[in-house]
Design a protein around this motif. Structure first.
Motif, PDB file in Angstrom:
ATOM      1  N   ILE A 137       0.830  -1.106  -0.017  1.00 22.99           N
ATOM      2  CA  ILE A 137       0.023   0.170  -0.005  1.00 22.99           C
ATOM      3  C   ILE A 137       0.855   1.257   0.097  1.00 22.99           C
ATOM      4  CG2 ILE A 137      -1.763   1.398   1.139  1.00 22.99           C
ATOM      5  CD1 ILE A 137      -2.860  -1.505   2.183  1.00 22.99           C
ATOM      6  N   THR A 138       0.797   1.927  -0.980  1.00 26.27           N
ATOM      7  CA  THR A 138       1.526   3.156  -1.046  1.00 26.27           C
ATOM      8  C   THR A 138       0.656   4.394  -0.843  1.00 26.27           C
ATOM      9  OG1 THR A 138       2.964   2.509  -2.954  1.00 26.27           O
ATOM     10  CG2 THR A 138       2.643   4.933  -2.902  1.00 26.27           C
ATOM     11  N   PRO A 222       5.780  -3.790 -10.070  1.00 26.71           N
ATOM     12  CA  PRO A 222       6.744  -2.953  -9.509  1.00 26.71           C
ATOM     13  C   PRO A 222       6.250  -1.427  -9.243  1.00 26.71           C
ATOM     14  CG  PRO A 222       7.178  -2.826 -11.795  1.00 26.71           C
ATOM     15  CD  PRO A 222       5.735  -3.830 -11.566  1.00 26.71           C
ATOM     16  N   TRP A 223       4.836  -1.381  -9.042  1.00 26.11           N
ATOM     17  CA  TRP A 223       4.289  -0.105  -9.153  1.00 26.11           C
ATOM     18  C   TRP A 223       4.471   0.502  -7.838  1.00 26.11           C
ATOM     19  CZ3 TRP A 223       5.042   0.883 -13.949  1.00 26.11           C
ATOM     20  CH2 TRP A 223       4.748  -0.223 -14.898  1.00 26.11           C
ATOM     21  N   ASN A 224       4.695  -0.056  -6.696  1.00 23.12           N
ATOM     22  CA  ASN A 224       4.721   0.597  -5.407  1.00 23.12           C
ATOM     23  C   ASN A 224       6.222   1.283  -5.561  1.00 23.12           C
ATOM     24  OD1 ASN A 224       2.541  -0.080  -3.843  1.00 23.12           O
ATOM     25  ND2 ASN A 224       3.126  -2.101  -4.596  1.00 23.12           N
ATOM     26  N   ASN A 225       7.152   0.220  -5.981  1.00 20.53           N
ATOM     27  CA  ASN A 225       8.660   0.738  -5.750  1.00 20.53           C
ATOM     28  C   ASN A 225       8.862   1.914  -6.825  1.00 20.53           C
ATOM     29  OD1 ASN A 225      11.137   0.717  -4.969  1.00 20.53           O
ATOM     30  ND2 ASN A 225      12.017  -0.596  -6.448  1.00 20.53           N
ATOM     31  N   ARG A 226       8.022   2.111  -8.273  1.00 20.62           N
ATOM     32  CA  ARG A 226       8.180   2.985  -9.140  1.00 20.62           C
ATOM     33  C   ARG A 226       7.752   4.235  -8.497  1.00 20.62           C
ATOM     34  NH1 ARG A 226      10.801   3.232 -13.932  1.00 20.62           N
ATOM     35  NH2 ARG A 226      11.626   5.043 -12.315  1.00 20.62           N
ATOM     36  N   ALA A 227       6.566   4.414  -7.548  1.00 21.16           N
ATOM     37  CA  ALA A 227       6.346   5.325  -6.906  1.00 21.16           C
ATOM     38  C   ALA A 227       7.400   6.249  -5.976  1.00 21.16           C
ATOM     39  CB  ALA A 227       5.037   5.246  -6.203  1.00 21.16           C
ATOM     40  N   THR A 238       3.526  -3.198   3.558  1.00 21.80           N
ATOM     41  CA  THR A 238       3.684  -4.370   2.352  1.00 21.80           C
ATOM     42  C   THR A 238       2.656  -5.334   2.936  1.00 21.80           C
ATOM     43  OG1 THR A 238       5.084  -5.930   3.795  1.00 21.80           O
ATOM     44  CG2 THR A 238       6.243  -4.127   2.450  1.00 21.80           C
ATOM     45  N   THR A 239       1.908  -5.886   1.936  1.00 21.94           N
ATOM     46  CA  THR A 239       0.878  -6.989   1.948  1.00 21.94           C
ATOM     47  C   THR A 239       1.497  -8.300   2.880  1.00 21.94           C
ATOM     48  OG1 THR A 239       1.452  -7.762   0.027  1.00 21.94           O
ATOM     49  CG2 THR A 239      -0.555  -6.325   0.081  1.00 21.94           C
ATOM     50  N   GLN A 240       2.720  -8.406   2.830  1.00 25.80           N
ATOM     51  CA  GLN A 240       3.256  -9.657   3.765  1.00 25.80           C
ATOM     52  C   GLN A 240       3.232  -9.283   5.027  1.00 25.80           C
ATOM     53  OE1 GLN A 240       4.680  -8.471   0.898  1.00 25.80           O
ATOM     54  NE2 GLN A 240       6.804  -8.164   1.270  1.00 25.80           N
ATOM     55  N   ASP A 241       3.247  -8.038   5.458  1.00 26.33           N
ATOM     56  CA  ASP A 241       3.001  -7.669   6.735  1.00 26.33           C
ATOM     57  C   ASP A 241       1.434  -7.321   7.157  1.00 26.33           C
ATOM     58  OD1 ASP A 241       5.817  -7.278   7.396  1.00 26.33           O
ATOM     59  OD2 ASP A 241       5.650  -5.202   6.696  1.00 26.33           O
ATOM     60  N   ILE A 242       0.672  -7.763   6.331  1.00 25.93           N
ATOM     61  CA  ILE A 242      -0.868  -7.752   6.525  1.00 25.93           C
ATOM     62  C   ILE A 242      -1.088  -9.272   6.964  1.00 25.93           C
ATOM     63  CG2 ILE A 242      -3.020  -7.665   5.580  1.00 25.93           C
ATOM     64  CD1 ILE A 242      -2.187  -5.009   4.156  1.00 25.93           C
ATOM     65  N   TRP A 243      -0.546 -10.193   6.105  1.00 24.54           N
ATOM     66  CA  TRP A 243      -0.852 -11.600   6.088  1.00 24.54           C
ATOM     67  C   TRP A 243       0.466 -12.241   5.508  1.00 24.54           C
ATOM     68  CZ3 TRP A 243      -5.465 -14.361   3.722  1.00 24.54           C
ATOM     69  CH2 TRP A 243      -5.597 -15.854   3.563  1.00 24.54           C
ATOM     70  N   THR A 244       1.307 -12.650   6.313  1.00 24.98           N
ATOM     71  CA  THR A 244       2.562 -13.350   5.646  1.00 24.98           C
ATOM     72  C   THR A 244       2.188 -14.354   4.933  1.00 24.98           C
ATOM     73  OG1 THR A 244       4.024 -12.489   7.925  1.00 24.98           O
ATOM     74  CG2 THR A 244       4.598 -14.639   6.298  1.00 24.98           C
ATOM     75  N   SER A 315      12.984  -0.729   0.376  1.00 25.02           N
ATOM     76  CA  SER A 315      13.294   0.891   1.206  1.00 25.02           C
ATOM     77  C   SER A 315      11.705   1.377   1.010  1.00 25.02           C
ATOM     78  CB  SER A 315      14.317   1.603   0.429  1.00 25.02           C
ATOM     79  OG  SER A 315      13.696   1.782  -1.070  1.00 25.02           O
ATOM     80  N   ASN A 316      11.480   1.984   1.945  1.00 20.77           N
ATOM     81  CA  ASN A 316       9.958   2.663   2.183  1.00 20.77           C
ATOM     82  C   ASN A 316       9.839   4.031   1.459  1.00 20.77           C
ATOM     83  OD1 ASN A 316      11.211   3.976   4.048  1.00 20.77           O
ATOM     84  ND2 ASN A 316       9.489   3.205   5.608  1.00 20.77           N
ATOM     85  N   GLY A 317      10.963   4.611   1.338  1.00 23.00           N
ATOM     86  CA  GLY A 317      10.780   6.025   0.693  1.00 23.00           C
ATOM     87  C   GLY A 317      10.748   6.880   1.917  1.00 23.00           C
ATOM     88  N   LEU A 318      10.924   6.576   2.830  1.00 19.47           N
ATOM     89  CA  LEU A 318      10.762   7.299   4.030  1.00 19.47           C
ATOM     90  C   LEU A 318      12.254   7.210   4.752  1.00 19.47           C
ATOM     91  CD1 LEU A 318       7.399   6.397   5.779  1.00 19.47           C
ATOM     92  CD2 LEU A 318       7.972   8.339   4.569  1.00 19.47           C
ATOM     93  N   GLY A 319      13.351   6.586   4.298  1.00 17.27           N
ATOM     94  CA  GLY A 319      14.795   6.454   4.712  1.00 17.27           C
ATOM     95  C   GLY A 319      14.985   5.255   5.269  1.00 17.27           C
ATOM     96  N   ARG A 320      13.815   4.273   5.554  1.00 17.08           N
ATOM     97  CA  ARG A 320      14.045   2.902   6.021  1.00 17.08           C
ATOM     98  C   ARG A 320      14.196   2.040   4.861  1.00 17.08           C
ATOM     99  NH1 ARG A 320      10.156  -1.602   7.628  1.00 17.08           N
ATOM    100  NH2 ARG A 320      11.524  -3.231   8.666  1.00 17.08           N
ATOM    101  N   SER A 321      15.471   1.026   4.946  1.00 20.66           N
ATOM    102  CA  SER A 321      15.722   0.183   4.088  1.00 20.66           C
ATOM    103  C   SER A 321      15.851  -1.312   4.961  1.00 20.66           C
ATOM    104  CB  SER A 321      17.011   0.447   3.277  1.00 20.66           C
ATOM    105  OG  SER A 321      16.790   1.471   2.608  1.00 20.66           O
ATOM    106  N   TRP A 322      15.524  -2.633   4.209  1.00 23.31           N
ATOM    107  CA  TRP A 322      15.484  -3.766   4.869  1.00 23.31           C
ATOM    108  C   TRP A 322      15.674  -5.008   3.835  1.00 23.31           C
ATOM    109  CZ3 TRP A 322      11.139  -1.193   4.164  1.00 23.31           C
ATOM    110  CH2 TRP A 322      10.073  -1.604   3.726  1.00 23.31           C
ATOM    111  N   ASP A 323      16.057  -5.910   4.346  1.00 24.88           N
ATOM    112  CA  ASP A 323      15.958  -7.268   3.665  1.00 24.88           C
ATOM    113  C   ASP A 323      14.764  -7.939   4.294  1.00 24.88           C
ATOM    114  OD1 ASP A 323      18.014  -6.828   2.087  1.00 24.88           O
ATOM    115  OD2 ASP A 323      19.309  -7.941   3.285  1.00 24.88           O
ATOM    116  N   ASP A 324      13.765  -8.118   3.166  1.00 29.26           N
ATOM    117  CA  ASP A 324      12.432  -8.876   3.691  1.00 29.26           C
ATOM    118  C   ASP A 324      12.492 -10.424   3.435  1.00 29.26           C
ATOM    119  OD1 ASP A 324       9.952  -9.372   4.150  1.00 29.26           O
ATOM    120  OD2 ASP A 324       9.073  -7.243   3.725  1.00 29.26           O
ATOM    121  N   ALA A 325      12.381 -11.079   4.490  1.00 30.72           N
ATOM    122  CA  ALA A 325      12.238 -12.580   4.273  1.00 30.72           C
ATOM    123  C   ALA A 325      11.173 -12.974   3.636  1.00 30.72           C
ATOM    124  CB  ALA A 325      12.433 -13.240   5.777  1.00 30.72           C
TER     125      ALA A 325
END
Length: 419
Positions: A137-138, A222-227, A238-244, A315-325
């Motif tokens: 969700i962007t 890729p449209w969330n990352n494109r934004a 991310t939707t995996q955070d809504i339901w893994t 990366s979320n566009g707010l300064g946070r980056s992470w490797d998502d399992a």
């Protein structure tokens, strides 16, 4: 531990395994031509050789595309003809009319058509799940400027400054609509009352946000990352955070098509299973996939936009980056692909929750009609893909509520925020 039990691995572990897998994967793909014609004779022969499979320009069309490009289809005596479509409504209409044999399609769209929700009624079939995870969700940067970075902040803004807030999904009964509604409701925002919801095809999301047509959207990559790269929005969740490991796109077709072409349905499913396994086998295979699907005939965007999240580098566009399992998975030892009855039933419960269904149905019976586990088992056996022990599975979603397929009518009616 099998992938049915595994909840994810570290990026370091993935890279380590990649070194072991990549050589084997390349060896495996090198011999595909030798094995062609598995179903080439007798009663196993596909009733139709050329199979037109629709897709929307999204990263999760990858296994359909790579089944054709890497010639996994030839191994099973068929030719997959990928057909790029403009919208989910177009996919629906072409499946119903028979212009498409099958499609990369939204799980909930298939169920909606089967029940006559959101379009013509037609008996439908799900042959397999194509992917888990990998949507998001962007929110527009204009919300960030008002202090919103997450769902709680959005709720606070809507309460403090009532007005018209517009959010986009890709199809009324589809997965993106359900993820968007579930996330909003988890933050006590009623998508039917507190905001305006519109439908926009996935490739048009970024352009519409750029000109101010919506405050947020839910769509696949890729449209969330494109934004984010275009500096017009940020990832709120991310939707995996809504339901893994949630169900996402499926290989859908009509019940009539399967009845007329059972061998072709099995061959198509097996070919795409092999493609998903190949994609997930190594990081180099994922890079090759990203390079392929980025082309104009498929997604038509920069390869890097696809590759980052394809590799789980967020990366979320707010300064946070992470490797998502829990990044987008296409195989995961077969756990991705089995058409669990509980997965299909979940979408029906949400259709009921939001008033798309005006009554409770026999949730399990509908899922058994649509999800062709018989065809899937045959295809999995042919492709040597492991099968789970149960046709149901259990998960806890973002609001702490557990879905296990039991008492679906009670579950559908249990939510405080509903239509």
């Amino acid at each position: 531990m099998s992938a049915f039990e595994d909840k994810g691995m570290s990026r370091r572990e993935f890279v380590r395994r990649t070194m072991a897998f990549s050589g084997a994967a390349m060896m495996g793909s090198a011999g595909l031509g030798v094995s062609s014609g598995v179903w080439a004779a007798g009663s196993d022969a596909p009733e139709k050789k050329d199979i037109r499979v629709g897709f929307i320009p999204l990263t999760d069309c990858s296994s359909v595309v790579m089944a054709a490009v890497q010639k996994f289809d030839e191994k099973y005596g068929i030719k997959i003809i990928p057909s790029k479509e403009a919208s989910w409504a177009a996919v629906r209409d072409k499946l119903v009319s028979g212009e498409l044999d099958a499609a990369h399609v939204l799980y909930g769209l298939v169920y909606g058509v089967h029940l006559g929700i959101g379009g013509p009624k037609k008996d439908m079939a799900v042959l397999m799940s194509l992917n888990n995870n990998g949507q998001a969700i962007t929110l527009a940067n204009k919300l960030r400027e008002q202090g919103v970075t997450d769902g709680a902040g959005l709720r606070k803004l809507i309460t403090a400054k009532p007005g018209e807030y517009t959010f986009a999904q890709t199809f009324p009964t589809g997965t993106h609509a359900m993820w968007l509604y579930y996330w909003l409701a988890a933050h006590d925002i009623n998508p039917m009352k507190d905001v305006k919801v519109i439908t926009v095809p996935p490739p048009q999301m970024v352009a519409n946000m750029r000109v101010g047509n919506m405050d947020g959207f839910c769509v696949g990559e890729p449209w969330n990352n494109r934004a984010i790269m275009d500096k017009i929005g940020f990832t709120a969740v991310t939707t995996q955070d809504i339901w893994t490991d949630h169900p996402e796109k499926v290989l859908g077709t009509t019940a009539d098509w399967v009845a007329k072409h059972p061998n072709a349905a099995r061959a198509l499913t097996a070919a795409i299973l092999e493609a998903g396994r190949w994609i997930d086998a190594s990081l180099p295979n994922r890079r090759t996939t990203a390079e392929t699907v980025a082309q104009k005939s498929y997604i038509n965007t920069d390869m890097d936009v696809i590759l980052e999240r394809m590799l789980g580098r967020y990366s979320n566009g707010l300064g946070r980056s992470w490797d998502d399992a829990n990044y987008m998975k296409f195989y995961n030892d077969g756990a991705v692909n089995f058409p669990y009855l509980s997965d299909g039933m979940w979408f029906l419960t949400q259709h009921r929750r939001w008033g798309l269904l005006d009554r409770n149905v026999d949730y399990l019976a509908v899922a058994k009609q649509i999800n062709r586990i018989d065809i899937y088992r045959q295809a999995a056996t042919a492709a040597k893909v492991p099968l789970p022990k149960s046709e149901m599975r259990s998960h806890k979603l973002i609001d702490g509520v557990v879905w296990d397929g039991k008492e679906p009518a009670k579950y559908a009616g249990s939510f405080k925020v509903r239509a």
